[in-house]
Design an enzyme around this catalytic site. Sequence first.
Site, PDB file in Angstrom:
ATOM      1  N   CYS A  59     -10.493   3.622  15.015  1.00  0.00           N
ATOM      2  CA  CYS A  59     -10.907   2.624  15.934  1.00  0.00           C
ATOM      3  C   CYS A  59     -12.118   3.249  16.848  1.00  0.00           C
ATOM      4  O   CYS A  59     -12.361   4.431  16.889  1.00  0.00           O
ATOM      5  CB  CYS A  59     -10.025   2.501  16.893  1.00  0.00           C
ATOM      6  SG  CYS A  59      -8.417   1.793  16.173  1.00  0.00           S
ATOM      7  N   ARG A 102     -15.363   3.910  12.015  1.00  0.00           N
ATOM      8  CA  ARG A 102     -14.066   4.600  12.566  1.00  0.00           C
ATOM      9  C   ARG A 102     -12.929   3.603  12.421  1.00  0.00           C
ATOM     10  O   ARG A 102     -11.812   3.847  12.452  1.00  0.00           O
ATOM     11  CB  ARG A 102     -14.323   4.696  14.047  1.00  0.00           C
ATOM     12  CG  ARG A 102     -15.321   5.987  14.271  1.00  0.00           C
ATOM     13  CD  ARG A 102     -15.315   6.521  15.488  1.00  0.00           C
ATOM     14  NE  ARG A 102     -15.744   7.650  15.625  1.00  0.00           N
ATOM     15  CZ  ARG A 102     -15.149   8.883  15.738  1.00  0.00           C
ATOM     16  NH1 ARG A 102     -13.874   8.931  15.996  1.00  0.00           N
ATOM     17  NH2 ARG A 102     -15.851   9.931  15.640  1.00  0.00           N
ATOM     18  N   TRP A 138      -8.659   0.181  13.653  1.00  0.00           N
ATOM     19  CA  TRP A 138      -8.096   0.464  12.322  1.00  0.00           C
ATOM     20  C   TRP A 138      -6.580   0.302  12.817  1.00  0.00           C
ATOM     21  O   TRP A 138      -6.014   0.894  13.509  1.00  0.00           O
ATOM     22  CB  TRP A 138      -8.393   2.033  12.018  1.00  0.00           C
ATOM     23  CG  TRP A 138      -7.793   2.279  10.692  1.00  0.00           C
ATOM     24  CD1 TRP A 138      -8.474   2.327   9.614  1.00  0.00           C
ATOM     25  CD2 TRP A 138      -6.563   3.098  10.647  1.00  0.00           C
ATOM     26  NE1 TRP A 138      -7.647   2.737   8.595  1.00  0.00           N
ATOM     27  CE2 TRP A 138      -6.479   3.362   9.238  1.00  0.00           C
ATOM     28  CE3 TRP A 138      -5.690   3.429  11.440  1.00  0.00           C
ATOM     29  CZ2 TRP A 138      -5.416   3.824   8.625  1.00  0.00           C
ATOM     30  CZ3 TRP A 138      -4.596   4.181  10.740  1.00  0.00           C
ATOM     31  CH2 TRP A 138      -4.406   4.474   9.464  1.00  0.00           C
ATOM     32  N   ASN A 189      -8.018   3.229  21.757  1.00  0.00           N
ATOM     33  CA  ASN A 189      -7.644   4.117  20.444  1.00  0.00           C
ATOM     34  C   ASN A 189      -6.512   5.225  20.825  1.00  0.00           C
ATOM     35  O   ASN A 189      -6.361   5.578  22.036  1.00  0.00           O
ATOM     36  CB  ASN A 189      -8.901   4.979  20.445  1.00  0.00           C
ATOM     37  CG  ASN A 189     -10.196   4.300  19.816  1.00  0.00           C
ATOM     38  OD1 ASN A 189     -10.095   3.152  19.790  1.00  0.00           O
ATOM     39  ND2 ASN A 189     -11.485   5.031  19.718  1.00  0.00           N
ATOM     40  N   GLY A 190      -5.805   5.221  19.743  1.00  0.00           N
ATOM     41  CA  GLY A 190      -4.704   6.228  19.736  1.00  0.00           C
ATOM     42  C   GLY A 190      -3.203   5.173  19.662  1.00  0.00           C
ATOM     43  O   GLY A 190      -3.311   4.132  19.072  1.00  0.00           O
ATOM     44  N   GLU A 208     -10.962  18.521  -4.166  1.00  0.00           N
ATOM     45  CA  GLU A 208     -11.759  17.914  -3.344  1.00  0.00           C
ATOM     46  C   GLU A 208     -12.641  16.725  -4.156  1.00  0.00           C
ATOM     47  O   GLU A 208     -12.762  15.533  -3.754  1.00  0.00           O
ATOM     48  CB  GLU A 208     -12.712  18.815  -2.718  1.00  0.00           C
ATOM     49  CG  GLU A 208     -14.062  18.044  -2.043  1.00  0.00           C
ATOM     50  CD  GLU A 208     -13.696  17.282  -1.121  1.00  0.00           C
ATOM     51  OE1 GLU A 208     -12.422  17.182  -0.609  1.00  0.00           O
ATOM     52  OE2 GLU A 208     -14.405  16.393  -0.444  1.00  0.00           O
ATOM     53  N   LYS A 245     -12.507  12.837  -3.362  1.00  0.00           N
ATOM     54  CA  LYS A 245     -13.864  11.999  -3.466  1.00  0.00           C
ATOM     55  C   LYS A 245     -13.629  10.777  -4.112  1.00  0.00           C
ATOM     56  O   LYS A 245     -14.001   9.707  -3.657  1.00  0.00           O
ATOM     57  CB  LYS A 245     -14.775  12.835  -3.576  1.00  0.00           C
ATOM     58  CG  LYS A 245     -16.098  13.021  -2.948  1.00  0.00           C
ATOM     59  CD  LYS A 245     -16.137  13.525  -1.410  1.00  0.00           C
ATOM     60  CE  LYS A 245     -14.774  13.180  -0.499  1.00  0.00           C
ATOM     61  NZ  LYS A 245     -14.714  13.968   0.407  1.00  0.00           N
ATOM     62  N   GLU A 298     -10.856   7.911  -3.036  1.00  0.00           N
ATOM     63  CA  GLU A 298     -10.935   7.546  -1.692  1.00  0.00           C
ATOM     64  C   GLU A 298     -12.001   6.501  -1.683  1.00  0.00           C
ATOM     65  O   GLU A 298     -12.018   5.412  -0.966  1.00  0.00           O
ATOM     66  CB  GLU A 298     -11.093   8.399  -0.673  1.00  0.00           C
ATOM     67  CG  GLU A 298     -12.371   9.207  -0.594  1.00  0.00           C
ATOM     68  CD  GLU A 298     -12.279  10.154   0.773  1.00  0.00           C
ATOM     69  OE1 GLU A 298     -11.800   9.698   1.779  1.00  0.00           O
ATOM     70  OE2 GLU A 298     -12.993  11.260   0.614  1.00  0.00           O
ATOM     71  N   HIS A 309       3.172  21.867 -17.913  1.00  0.00           N
ATOM     72  CA  HIS A 309       4.498  21.845 -17.214  1.00  0.00           C
ATOM     73  C   HIS A 309       4.899  20.446 -16.820  1.00  0.00           C
ATOM     74  O   HIS A 309       5.623  20.297 -16.185  1.00  0.00           O
ATOM     75  CB  HIS A 309       4.451  22.869 -16.249  1.00  0.00           C
ATOM     76  CG  HIS A 309       4.386  24.262 -16.566  1.00  0.00           C
ATOM     77  ND1 HIS A 309       5.156  24.905 -17.178  1.00  0.00           N
ATOM     78  CD2 HIS A 309       3.255  24.946 -16.657  1.00  0.00           C
ATOM     79  CE1 HIS A 309       4.964  26.311 -17.627  1.00  0.00           C
ATOM     80  NE2 HIS A 309       3.632  26.127 -17.174  1.00  0.00           N
ATOM     81  N   LYS A 317     -12.867   6.997   9.481  1.00  0.00           N
ATOM     82  CA  LYS A 317     -13.294   8.370   9.979  1.00  0.00           C
ATOM     83  C   LYS A 317     -12.437   8.823  11.142  1.00  0.00           C
ATOM     84  O   LYS A 317     -12.239   7.756  12.059  1.00  0.00           O
ATOM     85  CB  LYS A 317     -14.786   8.261  10.286  1.00  0.00           C
ATOM     86  CG  LYS A 317     -15.397   9.688  10.280  1.00  0.00           C
ATOM     87  CD  LYS A 317     -16.065   9.988   8.898  1.00  0.00           C
ATOM     88  CE  LYS A 317     -16.672  11.404   9.132  1.00  0.00           C
ATOM     89  NZ  LYS A 317     -16.694  11.952   7.763  1.00  0.00           N
TER      90      LYS A 317
HETATM   91  O1  M6R Z   1     -12.484  15.459  11.098  1.00  0.00           O
HETATM   92  P1  M6R Z   1     -11.556  16.178  10.055  1.00  0.00           P
HETATM   93  O2  M6R Z   1     -12.433  17.171   9.175  1.00  0.00           O
HETATM   94  O3  M6R Z   1     -10.497  16.990  10.673  1.00  0.00           O
HETATM   95  O4  M6R Z   1     -11.034  15.178   9.047  1.00  0.00           O
HETATM   96  C1  M6R Z   1      -9.918  15.502   8.082  1.00  0.00           C
HETATM   97  C2  M6R Z   1      -9.766  14.358   7.100  1.00  0.00           C
HETATM   98  O5  M6R Z   1      -9.391  13.304   7.755  1.00  0.00           O
HETATM   99  C3  M6R Z   1     -10.945  14.118   6.143  1.00  0.00           C
HETATM  100  O6  M6R Z   1     -11.513  15.200   5.653  1.00  0.00           O
HETATM  101  C4  M6R Z   1     -10.749  12.921   5.297  1.00  0.00           C
HETATM  102  O7  M6R Z   1      -9.911  13.376   4.368  1.00  0.00           O
HETATM  103  C5  M6R Z   1     -11.992  12.542   4.612  1.00  0.00           C
HETATM  104  N1  M6R Z   1     -11.952  11.099   4.430  1.00  0.00           N
HETATM  105  C6  M6R Z   1     -12.353  13.044   3.395  1.00  0.00           C
HETATM  106  O8  M6R Z   1     -13.389  12.500   2.706  1.00  0.00           O
END
Ligand code: M6R
Length: 609
Positions: free
Chosen positions: A2, A27, A75, A101-102, A481, A485, A488, A504, A604
């Site tokens: 948010c 956000r 969000w 927010n929160g 990772e 990527k 997502e 396994h 984000k």
């Molecule tokens: O701001 P942060 O590094 O604490 O965020 C952690 C995750 O939320 C962040 O890395 C998230 O997984 C991203 N979408 C990855 O691309």
Amino acid sequence: MCGIVGYIGEEQAAPVLLGGLKKLEYRGYDSAGVAVHNSSGLHVVKAKGRLAVLDGILEGGATLPGTVGIGHTRWATHGAPSDVNSHPQVSDGGLFAVVHNGIIENYLYLKNHLKRRGVAFVSDTDTEVVAQMLEYYYKGDVLQAIRQVTDRVEGSYALGIICAHCPEKVFAVRKDSPLIVGLGQGENFIASDVTAILGHTRRICRLKDREIAVLERGGARFFDAELDPVEKQEELVEWDVAAAEKGGYEHFMMKEICEQPEALGKTISPRIREGRVVLDGIRLSKEEIEGLSRIYIVACGTSYHVGAVAKYAMEKLLRLPIEVDVASEFRYREPILDSRTLVIIISQSGETADTLAALREAKRQGARTLSIVNVVGSTIASESDDVLYTWAGPEIAVASTKAYSTQLAMIYLIALYMVQELGTMPQQELAGLLAQLENLPRLAERCLAEKKEIQYFASRYFNAGDIYFIGRNVDYAASLEASLKLKEISYIHSEAYTGGELKHGPISLIEEGTLVVAICTCRRLFEKMMANIREVKARGAVVLGITTPQLAEALAQEADCLFAVPDTAEFMLPSMSILPLQLFAYYVASMKGCDIDKPRNLAKSVTVE
Ligand code: M6R
């Protein structure tokens, strides 16, 4: 998670608010709204959908007069995305409009309490409780009402508030969710993120937990939870406006992928001086490092994947047990910590709720804490014993790329710093590793110059239903990772497995035409990976290999296609192998027509648990 923006000044507020929200849309983007004071009272306009919907309704803000207001991009946490659940939320009598927010954890209890007293609710949000409580406790003094509310609500909040009785003021208060005040000439701002107001001012004050700000045109006043006045230190933000713009790129993600060589340079080069690692942010003495019994690395998402690399790299270099935890698990698994434990917290935003809670748990148990953070002055940075900034500049795309690269570089720096202080590595070997670390930005630049091949490969596989990533050791950590990527931003189902684990269970997923991306940069494990590639190929898989030039010829015997990344020290290889796979995820998502910078259901900076 948010976005909040607020404005009071001489300009028309709505266009300023919409401009700020555009910068914050990464956000949260399932609905948006604004509330503005004008001569006919307090006006709220909000709409489900992307900000463009609201922007269209308001014709860029032109149709809503007034010079004082608040805005929000959402969000959803409580209540589905809808017009009525969008913020601002307004109190029953129309006196207060609130953006939040929160999460208000005890909102149901508070809501029932107010309902029994005749207050009518219209939304499913926790935020409406705040608006209703403000009106319920308001006896002519907004600050007192805010105090009554913040005494009663539990959870996290950043709140922007306007009151129909105070048309010349914007109020703000926060707890465990970031909120800043921007100071201009004859105008002032609130924002959940500095990028929202960078175009107007770089002078900011950060609110601490439960501090309240009262903004007027001529200035801002601050109060603590007891309503005693507080003097705030003004800061000058160093990020410039251009850093938060796309700068000719179609997406922030591609811009940020391409910024990695420069960002790596900013992280690494000031910290290697005259052949030594110099970490100004660390106050750990040689004796304290020697006294460590173990290191925990705690983070979420991409930052957690940095921890996965760190476990291999740091255990190898330091011969010390390293435990890596997802922050949301760490805090509830009753970790055993003491003053001989170092907890390294990794967070790009410095505001991730679970990571922050993990940091607090570590401190509660008396562990030493060190954070790796990108956003200067963020909560995690300010609460850690020591902090090292990655200096990557603002990362706007939801999919993290340059944060990953710079966090990795910081891990290498910390590991080599400890080795240097302990004196456990021959000087020449250490000098060689430092030279390789300093060379990473140049290698990254070379690697990113080869986009065409990856683009071509993406064009062949963007319709895949499932894609698997395999690797061993640091190559496995990089696979985690790479898989995140891809999934997502492209919504393709994807998993990462260690090469050795395939037999396994996971190998039953492989069928004719399944794409397997095999990261094989570790020389000493190369033959093992070749065996794993043969196994999946025998079941019909198509294999894209990621390797180094030295191993490329051998890998070409088995892989259907390969991409060679520049070679470096084994533990630093994820810094190379991830680059083509970030590009792969990007191109696949682009070819599928996905909204790359705003993937569905994500936001984000996850500031709620
Ligand atoms: O701001 P942060 O590094 O604490 O965020 C952690 C995750 O939320 C962040 O890395 C998230 O997984 C991203 N979408 C990855 O691309």
